[in-house]
Write a protein that holds these residues in place. Structure first.
Motif, PDB file in Angstrom:
ATOM      1  N   SER A  24       0.705  31.680  -8.633  1.00 14.75           N
ATOM      2  CA  SER A  24      -0.116  30.466  -8.717  1.00 14.75           C
ATOM      3  C   SER A  24       0.746  29.210  -8.746  1.00 14.75           C
ATOM      4  O   SER A  24       0.220  28.100  -8.850  1.00 14.75           O
ATOM      5  CB  SER A  24      -1.001  30.511  -9.963  1.00 14.75           C
ATOM      6  N   GLU A  25       2.073  29.389  -8.663  1.00  9.52           N
ATOM      7  CA  GLU A  25       2.989  28.260  -8.613  1.00  9.52           C
ATOM      8  C   GLU A  25       3.871  28.387  -7.390  1.00  9.52           C
ATOM      9  O   GLU A  25       4.323  29.475  -7.047  1.00  9.52           O
ATOM     10  CB  GLU A  25       3.855  28.221  -9.874  1.00  9.52           C
ATOM     11  N   ASN A  26       4.117  27.276  -6.723  1.00  7.75           N
ATOM     12  CA  ASN A  26       4.991  27.270  -5.557  1.00  7.75           C
ATOM     13  C   ASN A  26       6.438  27.327  -6.041  1.00  7.75           C
ATOM     14  O   ASN A  26       6.915  26.368  -6.671  1.00  7.75           O
ATOM     15  CB  ASN A  26       4.753  25.997  -4.741  1.00  7.75           C
ATOM     16  N   PRO A  27       7.172  28.413  -5.779  1.00 10.00           N
ATOM     17  CA  PRO A  27       8.529  28.528  -6.326  1.00 10.00           C
ATOM     18  C   PRO A  27       9.510  27.522  -5.745  1.00 10.00           C
ATOM     19  O   PRO A  27      10.571  27.278  -6.324  1.00 10.00           O
ATOM     20  CB  PRO A  27       8.928  29.967  -5.960  1.00 10.00           C
ATOM     21  N   LEU A  28       9.173  26.917  -4.608  1.00  8.03           N
ATOM     22  CA  LEU A  28      10.040  25.895  -4.027  1.00  8.03           C
ATOM     23  C   LEU A  28       9.919  24.557  -4.760  1.00  8.03           C
ATOM     24  O   LEU A  28      10.824  23.723  -4.682  1.00  8.03           O
ATOM     25  CB  LEU A  28       9.691  25.700  -2.551  1.00  8.03           C
ATOM     26  N   PHE A  29       8.810  24.385  -5.460  1.00 12.44           N
ATOM     27  CA  PHE A  29       8.545  23.131  -6.168  1.00 12.44           C
ATOM     28  C   PHE A  29       8.018  23.480  -7.559  1.00 12.44           C
ATOM     29  O   PHE A  29       6.800  23.464  -7.793  1.00 12.44           O
ATOM     30  CB  PHE A  29       7.541  22.269  -5.400  1.00 12.44           C
ATOM     31  N   ARG A  77       0.891  44.129   2.666  1.00 15.73           N
ATOM     32  CA  ARG A  77      -0.076  43.041   2.613  1.00 15.73           C
ATOM     33  C   ARG A  77       0.570  41.827   1.940  1.00 15.73           C
ATOM     34  O   ARG A  77       1.208  41.941   0.897  1.00 15.73           O
ATOM     35  CB  ARG A  77      -1.314  43.464   1.829  1.00 15.73           C
ATOM     36  N   LEU A  78       0.378  40.676   2.540  1.00 18.66           N
ATOM     37  CA  LEU A  78       1.039  39.490   2.019  1.00 18.66           C
ATOM     38  C   LEU A  78       0.598  39.164   0.598  1.00 18.66           C
ATOM     39  O   LEU A  78       1.388  38.677  -0.209  1.00 18.66           O
ATOM     40  CB  LEU A  78       0.774  38.296   2.939  1.00 18.66           C
ATOM     41  N   GLY A  79      -0.660  39.450   0.284  1.00 17.23           N
ATOM     42  CA  GLY A  79      -1.165  39.133  -1.043  1.00 17.23           C
ATOM     43  C   GLY A  79      -0.546  39.944  -2.150  1.00 17.23           C
ATOM     44  O   GLY A  79      -0.754  39.633  -3.334  1.00 17.23           O
ATOM     45  N   THR A  80       0.214  40.985  -1.822  1.00 19.18           N
ATOM     46  CA  THR A  80       0.902  41.780  -2.847  1.00 19.18           C
ATOM     47  C   THR A  80       2.305  41.249  -3.125  1.00 19.18           C
ATOM     48  O   THR A  80       2.977  41.761  -4.024  1.00 19.18           O
ATOM     49  CB  THR A  80       0.998  43.253  -2.419  1.00 19.18           C
ATOM     50  N   THR A  94       4.481  22.964  -9.401  1.00 13.69           N
ATOM     51  CA  THR A  94       3.447  22.634  -8.422  1.00 13.69           C
ATOM     52  C   THR A  94       2.523  23.837  -8.245  1.00 13.69           C
ATOM     53  O   THR A  94       2.973  24.919  -7.849  1.00 13.69           O
ATOM     54  CB  THR A  94       4.066  22.262  -7.065  1.00 13.69           C
ATOM     55  N   ALA A  95       1.262  23.637  -8.532  1.00 15.35           N
ATOM     56  CA  ALA A  95       0.304  24.733  -8.407  1.00 15.35           C
ATOM     57  C   ALA A  95       0.016  25.018  -6.940  1.00 15.35           C
ATOM     58  O   ALA A  95       0.071  24.121  -6.091  1.00 15.35           O
ATOM     59  CB  ALA A  95      -0.985  24.384  -9.141  1.00 15.35           C
ATOM     60  N   LYS A  96      -0.253  26.290  -6.652  1.00 17.73           N
ATOM     61  CA  LYS A  96      -0.730  26.652  -5.331  1.00 17.73           C
ATOM     62  C   LYS A  96      -1.801  27.711  -5.490  1.00 17.73           C
ATOM     63  O   LYS A  96      -1.964  28.302  -6.556  1.00 17.73           O
ATOM     64  CB  LYS A  96       0.405  27.158  -4.442  1.00 17.73           C
ATOM     65  N   ARG A  97      -2.506  27.942  -4.430  1.00 12.89           N
ATOM     66  CA  ARG A  97      -3.594  28.906  -4.474  1.00 12.89           C
ATOM     67  C   ARG A  97      -3.036  30.320  -4.384  1.00 12.89           C
ATOM     68  O   ARG A  97      -2.380  30.667  -3.397  1.00 12.89           O
ATOM     69  CB  ARG A  97      -4.558  28.650  -3.316  1.00 12.89           C
ATOM     70  N   PRO A  98      -3.247  31.158  -5.393  1.00 16.85           N
ATOM     71  CA  PRO A  98      -2.745  32.544  -5.293  1.00 16.85           C
ATOM     72  C   PRO A  98      -3.576  33.352  -4.302  1.00 16.85           C
ATOM     73  O   PRO A  98      -4.804  33.251  -4.272  1.00 16.85           O
ATOM     74  CB  PRO A  98      -2.890  33.086  -6.714  1.00 16.85           C
ATOM     75  N   ALA A  99      -2.897  34.111  -3.469  1.00 10.15           N
ATOM     76  CA  ALA A  99      -3.592  34.958  -2.499  1.00 10.15           C
ATOM     77  C   ALA A  99      -3.935  36.292  -3.143  1.00 10.15           C
ATOM     78  O   ALA A  99      -3.127  36.877  -3.869  1.00 10.15           O
ATOM     79  CB  ALA A  99      -2.703  35.193  -1.278  1.00 10.15           C
ATOM     80  N   GLY A 100      -5.122  36.774  -2.874  1.00 13.80           N
ATOM     81  CA  GLY A 100      -5.539  38.054  -3.416  1.00 13.80           C
ATOM     82  C   GLY A 100      -4.959  39.213  -2.625  1.00 13.80           C
ATOM     83  O   GLY A 100      -4.593  39.074  -1.452  1.00 13.80           O
ATOM     84  N   ALA A 101      -4.891  40.386  -3.268  1.00 14.75           N
ATOM     85  CA  ALA A 101      -4.330  41.570  -2.618  1.00 14.75           C
ATOM     86  C   ALA A 101      -5.258  42.150  -1.558  1.00 14.75           C
ATOM     87  O   ALA A 101      -4.823  42.938  -0.716  1.00 14.75           O
ATOM     88  CB  ALA A 101      -4.016  42.639  -3.662  1.00 14.75           C
ATOM     89  N   MET A 102      -6.534  41.792  -1.602  1.00 15.33           N
ATOM     90  CA  MET A 102      -7.516  42.258  -0.622  1.00 15.33           C
ATOM     91  C   MET A 102      -7.633  43.775  -0.620  1.00 15.33           C
ATOM     92  O   MET A 102      -7.522  44.440   0.408  1.00 15.33           O
ATOM     93  CB  MET A 102      -7.181  41.738   0.782  1.00 15.33           C
ATOM     94  N   THR A 103      -7.878  44.337  -1.803  1.00 15.64           N
ATOM     95  CA  THR A 103      -8.113  45.770  -1.883  1.00 15.64           C
ATOM     96  C   THR A 103      -9.417  46.117  -1.189  1.00 15.64           C
ATOM     97  O   THR A 103     -10.374  45.343  -1.195  1.00 15.64           O
ATOM     98  CB  THR A 103      -8.159  46.223  -3.350  1.00 15.64           C
ATOM     99  N   GLY A 104      -9.440  47.283  -0.569  1.00 17.31           N
ATOM    100  CA  GLY A 104     -10.620  47.729   0.160  1.00 17.31           C
ATOM    101  C   GLY A 104     -10.773  47.120   1.531  1.00 17.31           C
ATOM    102  O   GLY A 104     -11.779  47.355   2.212  1.00 17.31           O
ATOM    103  N   SER A 105      -9.808  46.358   1.974  1.00 14.70           N
ATOM    104  CA  SER A 105      -9.888  45.670   3.253  1.00 14.70           C
ATOM    105  C   SER A 105      -9.346  46.533   4.380  1.00 14.70           C
ATOM    106  O   SER A 105      -8.688  47.563   4.163  1.00 14.70           O
ATOM    107  CB  SER A 105      -9.077  44.375   3.186  1.00 14.70           C
TER     108      SER A 105
END
Length: 439
Positions: A362-367, A352-355, A370-381
């Motif tokens: 929460s930070e864009n490693p390329l910049f 899963r991409l969120g893992t 620069t904050a970015k939106r952290p993706a959740g792991a989506m447990t139970g999905s």
């Protein structure tokens, strides 16, 4: 599938393996034939640095338009599928403040180029039947920041394009199709890659149509074509093919990157594309035969293909494990037991991409900073369920040569089913620490 008691003992416990064919069972890509090798040698002495759209690069692009029934107007080659996706996202206006919605379970490069453009990725759940983006989850994820939706035709099965396109139209979204697993797949008779505003096919060596490394972007949108071309190509090609006069002013430099395909890779890809129809038909026969033979294995949920789609090249054969049918046996132990029987099997490599840190941070490693939106792991999905239960088998391609091997695979699956209780007892013994007191 009757066997003597000695033959029926699990190989993991000292019995005879059900599969006698030595590994590897999936040998891909196939070796080049005399015609391909001759073309490569000829190209080496003709030109190994094509600057525009000519020679085998132009020929490959024209071949690919034909492959897609000429339902798209432009095809532009790149040095990888990831580069082609970067060009697609750039051309569709992904930038800081823009969200791209994509499936929670797929290969990371389907969406990771978004971060290079300072965009954000929003992950939505998958449909457990198709393993592609679930249209209901897509619509629930749309916000005022959403500009693009990416559908991946996962493992070769087309996504539900009618519903995706309806949602995109209602919310004013652009659609990217990632067809990297799905060469030759069709949705309701129409080739995948011909529905979205842009589509990308990877031509990496594991793909059914391969260049070694390479990718190709296709589109009917002149603006997408022009901006994508300028991102990866400069000088001759941009001067000759960019249609917007204002953008063509950048022809000398492009937009500063060089992402074009080598002509040697184009030669390889042309031969792979020409051989594809016969290989696709052989894969269908092989995997249909495998599916029939294991349809009654109680601990497997076979791969299902919707009536209105064609799987094209497939991309591995990936049934799901039903652990309730083998109580006490987890997937890792099942894989160990199948491998002991001689099978080439594992868990799919894409989590899963969120893992993954790139998505979860929460930070864009390329910049940095620069904050970015952290993706959740989506447990139970559904994405988690498929990730934790899928098995990955070879994409058998040679018919009828692979038929005896396929039947040995089926015999191994059935053998595990017959000996499930013994495998569960082995799991129980293995779980008891060696220094545990008796009784």
């Amino acid at each position: 599938m009757t066997s003597t008691s000695a033959d029926d003992r699990l190989a993991l416990l000292g019995g005879r393996p059900a599969i006698g064919h030595p590994r590897p069972h999936e040998m891909w890509p196939p070796p080049g034939d005399a015609a391909e090798l001759a073309d490569l040698a000829g190209q080496r002495n003709t030109d190994i640095s094509i600057k525009g759209s000519s020679g085998p690069v132009r020929a490959l692009e024209e071949d690919f338009l034909d492959f897609l029934d000429h339902r798209v107007r432009w095809a532009v080659t790149f040095n990888s599928g990831t580069s082609a996706l970067l060009a697609a996202y750039f051309a569709l206006g992904v930038r800081e403040g823009v969200d791209v919605i994509g499936p929670a379970l797929t290969y990371h490069a389907a969406l990771s180029p978004v971060f290079a453009l300072r965009g954000d990725v929003v992950l939505a759940d998958i449909d457990p039947a198709t393993r592609c983006l679930d249209p209901r989850a897509l619509e629930a994820a749309v916000t005022e920041r959403t500009r693009v939706v990416t559908v991946v035709h996962q493992w070769g099965h087309p996504a539900d394009m009618d519903r995706v396109l309806d949602i995109a139209a209602r919310y004013g979204l652009k659609v990217v199709e990632d067809c990297s697993h799905a060469h030759g797949s069709r949705y309701r008779g129409r080739p995948v890659g011909t529905f979205g505003d842009a589509a990308v096919f990877s031509l990496q060596a594991a793909k059914a149509v391969y260049a070694g490394e390479g990718g190709i972007l296709v589109t009917n949108d002149a603006g997408v074509h022009d901006r994508a071309t300028l991102l990866g190509h400069y000088r001759d090609r941009s001067r000759d093919e960019v249609t917007d006069a204002r953008l063509r002013d950048h022809w000398v430099t492009g937009f500063g990157l060089k992402l074009r395909m080598s002509p040697l890779n184009a030669v390889v890809a042309r031969h792979a594309l020409a051989a594809f129809p016969a290989r696709r038909d052989a894969r269908h026969r092989c995997l249909h035969h495998l599916g029939e033979l294991i349809a009654d294995v109680p601990y497997l949920e076979p791969v299902t293909v919707a009536d209105d789609v064609d799987m094209g090249a497939w991309y591995g054969y990936k049934p799901l494990y039903r652990p309730r049918a083998l109580p006490g046996v987890d997937r890792d132990l099942l894989i160990d037991a199948l491998r002991a029987e001689g099978m080439e099997v594992g868990a799919p490599s894409a989590p899963r991409l969120g893992t993954l840190p790139l998505y979860a941070a929460s930070e864009n490693p390329l910049f940095p900073g620069t904050a970015k939106r952290p993706a959740g792991a989506m447990t139970g999905s559904a994405a988690e369920h498929v990730e934790q239960h899928a098995l990955s088998l070879p994409t058998f391609t040679r018919w009828p040569q692979d038929k005896p091997l396929i039947e040995e695979y089926a015999a191994a699956f059935h053998k595990i089913a017959r000996q499930g209780a013994e495998l569960a007892r082995y799991a129980e013994r293995r779980a008891v620490p060696a220094d545990a007191p008796a009784g």
